[in-house]
Design a protein around this motif. Structure first.
Motif, mmCIF file in Angstrom:
data_model
loop_
_atom_site.group_PDB
_atom_site.id
_atom_site.type_symbol
_atom_site.label_atom_id
_atom_site.label_comp_id
_atom_site.label_asym_id
_atom_site.label_seq_id
_atom_site.Cartn_x
_atom_site.Cartn_y
_atom_site.Cartn_z
ATOM 1 N N THR A 175 48.853 48.259 39.443
ATOM 2 C CA THR A 175 47.540 48.787 38.797
ATOM 3 C C THR A 175 46.784 47.780 39.674
ATOM 4 O OG1 THR A 175 47.650 47.962 36.666
ATOM 5 C CG2 THR A 175 47.836 50.306 36.470
ATOM 6 N N TRP A 176 45.077 47.423 39.354
ATOM 7 C CA TRP A 176 44.852 46.314 39.957
ATOM 8 C C TRP A 176 45.140 45.450 38.982
ATOM 9 C CZ3 TRP A 176 40.348 44.129 37.925
ATOM 10 C CH2 TRP A 176 39.737 45.053 36.915
ATOM 11 N N GLN A 177 44.560 45.788 37.879
ATOM 12 C CA GLN A 177 45.162 44.643 36.884
ATOM 13 C C GLN A 177 46.122 44.171 37.528
ATOM 14 O OE1 GLN A 177 44.656 47.426 36.083
ATOM 15 N NE2 GLN A 177 43.031 47.923 34.806
ATOM 16 N N ASP A 178 46.935 44.301 37.784
ATOM 17 C CA ASP A 178 48.219 43.921 38.196
ATOM 18 C C ASP A 178 48.534 42.974 39.211
ATOM 19 O OD1 ASP A 178 49.228 44.740 35.677
ATOM 20 O OD2 ASP A 178 50.413 46.474 35.885
ATOM 21 N N ILE A 179 47.603 42.890 39.949
ATOM 22 C CA ILE A 179 47.375 42.274 41.195
ATOM 23 C C ILE A 179 47.654 40.799 41.427
ATOM 24 C CG2 ILE A 179 46.661 42.143 43.501
ATOM 25 C CD1 ILE A 179 45.302 45.563 43.300
ATOM 26 N N PRO A 180 48.285 39.934 41.404
ATOM 27 C CA PRO A 180 48.438 38.183 40.737
ATOM 28 C C PRO A 180 46.936 38.187 42.207
ATOM 29 C CG PRO A 180 50.890 38.974 41.390
ATOM 30 C CD PRO A 180 49.436 40.349 42.317
ATOM 31 N N ALA A 181 46.123 37.525 41.077
ATOM 32 C CA ALA A 181 45.021 36.377 41.235
ATOM 33 C C ALA A 181 45.023 34.942 41.710
ATOM 34 C CB ALA A 181 44.039 36.702 40.190
ATOM 35 N N VAL A 182 44.811 35.234 43.043
ATOM 36 C CA VAL A 182 44.941 33.196 43.549
ATOM 37 C C VAL A 182 44.186 32.522 42.268
ATOM 38 C CG1 VAL A 182 44.550 31.850 45.190
ATOM 39 C CG2 VAL A 182 45.772 34.522 45.464
ATOM 40 N N PRO A 183 44.080 31.634 42.412
ATOM 41 C CA PRO A 183 43.125 30.184 41.306
ATOM 42 C C PRO A 183 42.441 29.930 42.691
ATOM 43 C CG PRO A 183 45.603 29.875 41.086
ATOM 44 C CD PRO A 183 45.759 30.681 41.792
ATOM 45 N N ILE A 184 41.067 30.061 42.374
ATOM 46 C CA ILE A 184 40.345 29.472 43.758
ATOM 47 C C ILE A 184 40.127 27.936 43.804
ATOM 48 C CG2 ILE A 184 38.238 28.160 41.835
ATOM 49 C CD1 ILE A 184 36.530 30.514 43.235
ATOM 50 N N SER A 185 41.173 27.322 43.597
ATOM 51 C CA SER A 185 41.248 25.566 43.822
ATOM 52 C C SER A 185 42.235 25.859 44.575
ATOM 53 C CB SER A 185 41.963 25.192 42.427
ATOM 54 O OG SER A 185 43.301 25.286 41.755
#
Length: 334
Positions: A55-65
């Motif tokens: 699911t799209w919710q499971d795609i790892p999100a990179v910290p903006i830093s």
């Protein structure tokens, strides 16, 4: 799957609003996982791979830093058509967003702006540095695109070498009023506040012609000043005669290729169909299909909450640095 074919499908989605967000997001995740070694390592550390992300919710999100120290790109960065930097006091404190092509960014920008903010053929008065003066600023590039595409005669930038050109802007506003021609004012919130301060000192105000509109961005909280949204809208009416209904607040960031918009005094930001927003541990996470060349899933340092029609921005997380286009201008103004 080739990136050209996937990119064409995503661009079609952006132009027509017809597409399967979920399927496209999973395909783009597979592509970015394969082509971005740093992102792949980050995903594997979280035990998230195309085999188990469903699911799209499971795609790892990179910290903006991470954009400050890592070259998050699906291509050799030497081939970049553009590199946008975030605001910051030093180069090392700025994020870097590498784009192989500006096509996806421009398609997303035009489609979103056309829906939320467009005033076609009005004179576009821009309170931000021009793209020529600030080539690494995504905001300056964005405002240059919309000015060239939709701006009528007299459209121009009104910040030169970091200074708001108050007198020239006043003359342009008076000329538009006399001619009865609507204007579209765009720029950072802080630039508008600086202009309003000068208007108050000179005891001048304007009544922009009916149909005029204002779009501000960058936030109203800086190291030196904080103004509530309702107070900002009151100042817009007092100094420009533009009603709340014609004021648009834009929320974006240099690390993303799409923007979010809120109307009038509404605190609810809405994004286009090719974006999704989630909240994890109080922080906003955005998934942006237009971020084809970098990373589409980003964990911000902005606090927020989800509502039925979008999300409410609640400021910066307690440990986060101040960030935003207004900080760039604040450095100019001293």
């Amino acid at each position: 799957m080739t990136i050209e074919r996937l990119g064409t499908r995503i661009e079609r989605f952006m132009r027509t609003n017809e597409g399967d967000f979920h399927a496209l997001a999973l395909e783009l995740f597979r592509y970015q996982f394969d082509k971005n070694a740093l992102y792949q390592a980050y995903c594997r550390a979280q035990q998230r791979t195309p085999e188990n992300v469903t699911t799209w919710q499971d795609i790892p999100a990179v910290p903006i830093s991470a954009f400050k120290s890592a070259e998050l790109a699906t291509f050799p960065v030497g081939q970049a058509a553009a590199i946008f930097h975030s605001s910051g006091t030093t180069l090392s404190s700025r994020s870097k967003h590498f784009l192989k092509t500006l096509s996806y960014y421009e398609t997303s920008l035009i489609a979103g702006f056309e829906k939320w903010a467009l005033r076609d053929k009005a004179a576009y008065f821009v309170l931000a540095p021009s793209a020529g003066e600030a080539p690494r600023s995504s905001l300056s590039w964005m405002l240059d695109v919309v000015k060239r595409k939709w701006g009528g005669p007299g459209s121009d930038f009104f910040i030169q070498r970091g200074v708001v050109e108050d007198l020239r802007l006043c003359r342009a506003l008076e000329s538009a009023r006399a001619a009865g021609k609507p204007v579209m004012l765009l720029g950072t919130t802080l630039a508008f506040l600086a202009f309003f301060d000068q208007c108050a000192k000179a005891n001048v105000s304007f009544r922009c012609p009916a149909g005029s509109r204002l779009m501000d961005t960058g936030g109203m909280k800086t190291q030196k000043r904080q103004v509530a949204r309702d107070e900002f809208l009151r100042l817009v009416w007092a100094h420009l005669g533009i009603p709340e209904a014609e004021c648009i607040n834009e929320y974006g960031m240099s690390e993303m290729s799409s923007q979010f918009y809120a109307r009038g005094s509404s605190p609810i930001f809405q994004g286009p169909p090719w974006t999704r927003t989630n909240v994890v541990d109080g922080a906003l996470q955005h998934v942006d299909l237009a971020n084809i060349d970098s990373v589409m899933a980003i964990r911000t340092e902005d606090a927020g909450s989800l509502v039925e029609d979008g999300f409410v921005l609640q400021g910066r997380l307690p440990a986060a640095d101040l960030k935003g286009c207004s900080l760039d201008l604040e450095a100019y103004l001293g």
